[in-house]
Enzyme design. Structure first.
Site, PDB file in Angstrom:
ATOM      1  N   ASN A  41      -4.893   5.837  -0.293  1.00 49.82           N
ATOM      2  CA  ASN A  41      -4.254   6.146   0.987  1.00 49.82           C
ATOM      3  C   ASN A  41      -3.751   7.594   1.055  1.00 49.82           C
ATOM      4  O   ASN A  41      -3.614   8.158   2.137  1.00 49.82           O
ATOM      5  CB  ASN A  41      -3.118   5.171   1.276  1.00 49.82           C
ATOM      6  CG  ASN A  41      -3.657   3.837   1.748  1.00 49.82           C
ATOM      7  OD1 ASN A  41      -4.770   3.766   2.243  1.00 49.82           O
ATOM      8  ND2 ASN A  41      -2.888   2.785   1.585  1.00 49.82           N
TER       9      ASN A  41
ATOM     10  N   GLU B 199      -6.349  -1.005  -6.983  1.00 47.41           N
ATOM     11  CA  GLU B 199      -5.529   0.038  -7.600  1.00 47.41           C
ATOM     12  C   GLU B 199      -4.377  -0.658  -8.311  1.00 47.41           C
ATOM     13  O   GLU B 199      -3.610  -1.379  -7.661  1.00 47.41           O
ATOM     14  CB  GLU B 199      -4.928   0.966  -6.537  1.00 47.41           C
ATOM     15  CG  GLU B 199      -5.892   1.928  -5.905  1.00 47.41           C
ATOM     16  CD  GLU B 199      -5.229   2.776  -4.811  1.00 47.41           C
ATOM     17  OE1 GLU B 199      -5.493   3.975  -4.765  1.00 47.41           O
ATOM     18  OE2 GLU B 199      -4.472   2.232  -3.982  1.00 47.41           O
TER      19      GLU B 199
ATOM     20  N   SER C  92       0.834  -1.200   0.000  1.00 47.40           N
ATOM     21  CA  SER C  92       0.000   0.000   0.000  1.00 47.40           C
ATOM     22  C   SER C  92       0.866   1.246   0.000  1.00 47.40           C
ATOM     23  O   SER C  92       0.348   2.352  -0.057  1.00 47.40           O
ATOM     24  CB  SER C  92      -0.909  -0.004   1.224  1.00 47.40           C
ATOM     25  OG  SER C  92      -0.173  -0.295   2.386  1.00 47.40           O
TER      26      SER C  92
ATOM     27  N   HIS D 247      -3.100  -3.262  -5.683  1.00 43.20           N
ATOM     28  CA  HIS D 247      -3.433  -2.940  -4.284  1.00 43.20           C
ATOM     29  C   HIS D 247      -4.908  -3.224  -4.026  1.00 43.20           C
ATOM     30  O   HIS D 247      -5.786  -2.526  -4.541  1.00 43.20           O
ATOM     31  CB  HIS D 247      -3.082  -1.468  -4.010  1.00 43.20           C
ATOM     32  CG  HIS D 247      -3.324  -1.067  -2.594  1.00 43.20           C
ATOM     33  ND1 HIS D 247      -3.713   0.188  -2.219  1.00 43.20           N
ATOM     34  CD2 HIS D 247      -3.234  -1.779  -1.443  1.00 43.20           C
ATOM     35  CE1 HIS D 247      -3.849   0.237  -0.908  1.00 43.20           C
ATOM     36  NE2 HIS D 247      -3.576  -0.949  -0.418  1.00 43.20           N
TER      37      HIS D 247
HETATM   38  N1  CAA Z   1     -17.560 -13.303   0.278  1.00 39.23           N
HETATM   39  C1  CAA Z   1     -18.603 -12.612  -0.237  1.00 39.23           C
HETATM   40  N2  CAA Z   1     -19.386 -11.792   0.465  1.00 39.23           N
HETATM   41  C2  CAA Z   1     -19.132 -11.701   1.786  1.00 39.23           C
HETATM   42  C3  CAA Z   1     -18.093 -12.411   2.415  1.00 39.23           C
HETATM   43  C4  CAA Z   1     -17.280 -13.235   1.593  1.00 39.23           C
HETATM   44  N3  CAA Z   1     -16.270 -13.924   2.080  1.00 39.23           N
HETATM   45  N4  CAA Z   1     -18.083 -12.105   3.736  1.00 39.23           N
HETATM   46  C5  CAA Z   1     -19.098 -11.238   3.932  1.00 39.23           C
HETATM   47  N5  CAA Z   1     -19.728 -11.002   2.756  1.00 39.23           N
HETATM   48  C6  CAA Z   1     -20.867 -10.086   2.517  1.00 39.23           C
HETATM   49  C7  CAA Z   1     -21.935 -10.244   3.546  1.00 39.23           C
HETATM   50  O1  CAA Z   1     -22.829 -11.254   3.173  1.00 39.23           O
HETATM   51  C8  CAA Z   1     -22.593  -8.874   3.530  1.00 39.23           C
HETATM   52  O2  CAA Z   1     -23.454  -8.779   2.406  1.00 39.23           O
HETATM   53  P1  CAA Z   1     -24.876  -8.015   2.513  1.00 39.23           P
HETATM   54  O3  CAA Z   1     -24.520  -6.579   2.783  1.00 39.23           O
HETATM   55  O4  CAA Z   1     -25.494  -8.242   1.176  1.00 39.23           O
HETATM   56  O5  CAA Z   1     -25.575  -8.682   3.662  1.00 39.23           O
HETATM   57  C9  CAA Z   1     -21.431  -7.932   3.241  1.00 39.23           C
HETATM   58  O6  CAA Z   1     -20.408  -8.752   2.645  1.00 39.23           O
HETATM   59  C10 CAA Z   1     -20.883  -7.281   4.502  1.00 39.23           C
HETATM   60  O7  CAA Z   1     -20.473  -8.313   5.407  1.00 39.23           O
HETATM   61  P2  CAA Z   1     -20.706  -8.252   6.966  1.00 39.23           P
HETATM   62  O8  CAA Z   1     -22.166  -8.091   7.267  1.00 39.23           O
HETATM   63  O9  CAA Z   1     -20.022  -9.401   7.564  1.00 39.23           O
HETATM   64  O10 CAA Z   1     -19.935  -7.012   7.400  1.00 39.23           O
HETATM   65  P3  CAA Z   1     -20.477  -5.586   7.796  1.00 39.23           P
HETATM   66  O11 CAA Z   1     -21.786  -5.276   7.201  1.00 39.23           O
HETATM   67  O12 CAA Z   1     -20.287  -5.507   9.266  1.00 39.23           O
HETATM   68  O13 CAA Z   1     -19.398  -4.687   7.030  1.00 39.23           O
HETATM   69  C11 CAA Z   1     -17.248  -4.056   6.318  1.00 39.23           C
HETATM   70  C12 CAA Z   1     -18.047  -4.858   7.302  1.00 39.23           C
HETATM   71  C13 CAA Z   1     -17.357  -4.653   4.932  1.00 39.23           C
HETATM   72  C14 CAA Z   1     -15.796  -4.105   6.785  1.00 39.23           C
HETATM   73  C15 CAA Z   1     -17.818  -2.595   6.265  1.00 39.23           C
HETATM   74  O14 CAA Z   1     -17.899  -2.075   7.569  1.00 39.23           O
HETATM   75  C16 CAA Z   1     -16.974  -1.689   5.429  1.00 39.23           C
HETATM   76  O15 CAA Z   1     -17.100  -1.653   4.211  1.00 39.23           O
HETATM   77  N6  CAA Z   1     -16.078  -0.931   6.090  1.00 39.23           N
HETATM   78  C17 CAA Z   1     -15.135  -0.059   5.421  1.00 39.23           C
HETATM   79  C18 CAA Z   1     -13.993  -0.891   4.910  1.00 39.23           C
HETATM   80  C19 CAA Z   1     -12.951  -0.057   4.255  1.00 39.23           C
HETATM   81  O16 CAA Z   1     -13.006   1.163   4.154  1.00 39.23           O
HETATM   82  N7  CAA Z   1     -11.912  -0.755   3.774  1.00 39.23           N
HETATM   83  C20 CAA Z   1     -10.787  -0.101   3.184  1.00 39.23           C
HETATM   84  C21 CAA Z   1      -9.695   0.001   4.215  1.00 39.23           C
HETATM   85  S1  CAA Z   1      -8.339   0.903   3.598  1.00 39.23           S
HETATM   86  C22 CAA Z   1      -7.385  -0.240   2.866  1.00 39.23           C
HETATM   87  O17 CAA Z   1      -7.638  -1.413   2.857  1.00 39.23           O
HETATM   88  C23 CAA Z   1      -6.208   0.324   2.177  1.00 39.23           C
HETATM   89  C24 CAA Z   1      -4.950   0.259   2.903  1.00 39.23           C
HETATM   90  O18 CAA Z   1      -3.918   0.105   2.282  1.00 39.23           O
HETATM   91  C25 CAA Z   1      -4.878   0.535   4.359  1.00 39.23           C
END
Ligand code: CAA
Length: 286
Positions: free
Chosen positions: A193, A155, A122, A143
């Site tokens: 980021n 990305e 990242s 990424h």
């Molecule tokens: N395969 C397919 N679908 C899946 C799955 C899998 N293995 N696991 C879960 N899902 C689905 C679930 O069924 C659910 O679907 P529905 O909405 O249709 O019901 C959906 O994915 C969400 O799952 P959860 O209910 O378990 O999770 P949640 O609703 O509590 O959401 C989250 C969790 C996805 C993390 C959400 O809070 C979110 O999007 N948060 C922000 C995440 C983010 O910003 N990530 C980027 C971080 S920055 C980064 O990564 C860059 C870096 O370099 C630091």
């Protein structure tokens, strides 16, 4: 090689990101060989893949039969030489430049000369990893975002030596595994980021200064901006050690105080409060 000809992908590292990438690739029907540093780490990798796909089954996103088939397409072990026959490598090891450089030197010896070596870094410059190999034109950033099975973006990051052909291959492969691809130049933070870290660090400074409680900061962003989670919850998801590393890289690159890591993040990392992965960050987790 064309993206739709890839039959087997090597994934280096099966932590938070590597296990998710392995799942996404195997879900597309492609074979995956992942490599970890120890038997314990291999076992943890399997647990992550099983738990995540199990959740997908529970939520009706995948049948139990497809889960079994997906897991059957994955193999895991500690011998990096097992990647000798893969058509693409995606490296998702610890975010540490020296470690990644050593890995790329090794992968360059092991993988066939025409194989693209991609990195999920990242923040580490793609050019640094490219020049560690004899195939700098075939080294590229892919990424993914946490959690990879759910987040739709990849990305693709082009290093100065990366060829057009490799960029098109990475873009095509990202689309084949169901992701939307954006293209970034090789500068610290890439697109996401670069925008994200000043925002996350500002939220920590707000908390440090007693401006608002952790709950109010997070709730304000969830309800006021329609983000799925607030900044402190997101830091716990990303891992404070990873966030600190990325902030330091951005600060080194741009020397702008906007990117300087907050003191609280540094102290929390020292104390081992890394977020969800250690059970304690800005919040406590079971
Ligand atoms: N395969 C397919 N679908 C899946 C799955 C899998 N293995 N696991 C879960 N899902 C689905 C679930 O069924 C659910 O679907 P529905 O909405 O249709 O019901 C959906 O994915 C969400 O799952 P959860 O209910 O378990 O999770 P949640 O609703 O509590 O959401 C989250 C969790 C996805 C993390 C959400 O809070 C979110 O999007 N948060 C922000 C995440 C983010 O910003 N990530 C980027 C971080 S920055 C980064 O990564 C860059 C870096 O370099 C630091």
């Amino acid at each position: 090689m064309k993206p739709d000809e890839v039959e087997k992908v090597g994934v280096v590292g099966c932590g938070l990101m590597g296990s998710g990438i392995a799942e996404v690739v195997a879900r597309t029907g492609i074979g995956v060989a992942f490599v970890e540093v120890s038997d314990d780490a291999v076992a943890s990798g399997w647990k992550r893949i099983e738990a995540s796909t199990g959740k997908a089954v529970e939520r009706g996103k995948m049948s139990a039969e497809d889960q079994r088939a997906l897991i059957g397409r994955v193999s895991g072990g500690t011998d990096i030489r097992s990647l000798a026959d893969v058509d693409l490598v995606i490296e998702a090891a610890t975010e540490d430049q020296e470690t990644k450089i050593r890995l790329f030197q090794l992968l360059d010896e092991i993988a066939a000369p025409d194989v693209v070596l991609a990195t999920n870094t990242s923040s580490i410059p793609i050019a640094e990893l490219a020049v560690a190999t004899n195939r700098p034109d075939k080294v590229i950033g892919t990424h993914f975002f946490n959690p990879p099975p759910i987040m739709k973006l990849v990305e693709v990051v082009r290093g100065l030596p990366t060829s057009d052909e490799t960029v098109e291959f990475a873009r095509g492969f990202g689309e084949r595994i169901g992701k939307t691809v954006v293209l970034s130049k090789d500068r610290a933070g890439f697109i996401v980021n670069w925008l994200l870290m000043p925002y996350l660090n500002s939220a920590v400074r707000m908390l440090e200064e007693g401006f608002a409680t952790r709950e109010d900061i997070d709730q304000a962003v969830v309800l006021g901006l329609a983000h799925p989670m607030g900044p402190l919850q997101l830091l716990d998801l990303i891992g404070l050690d990873t966030a600190l590393y990325i902030s330091n890289v951005l600060f080194d690159e741009f020397k702008d105080p906007l990117y300087a890591p907050p003191t609280l993040v540094k102290r929390m990392v020292t104390a081992g409060y890394l977020g969800r992965k250690t059970g304690k960050g800005f919040y406590d987790y079971d």
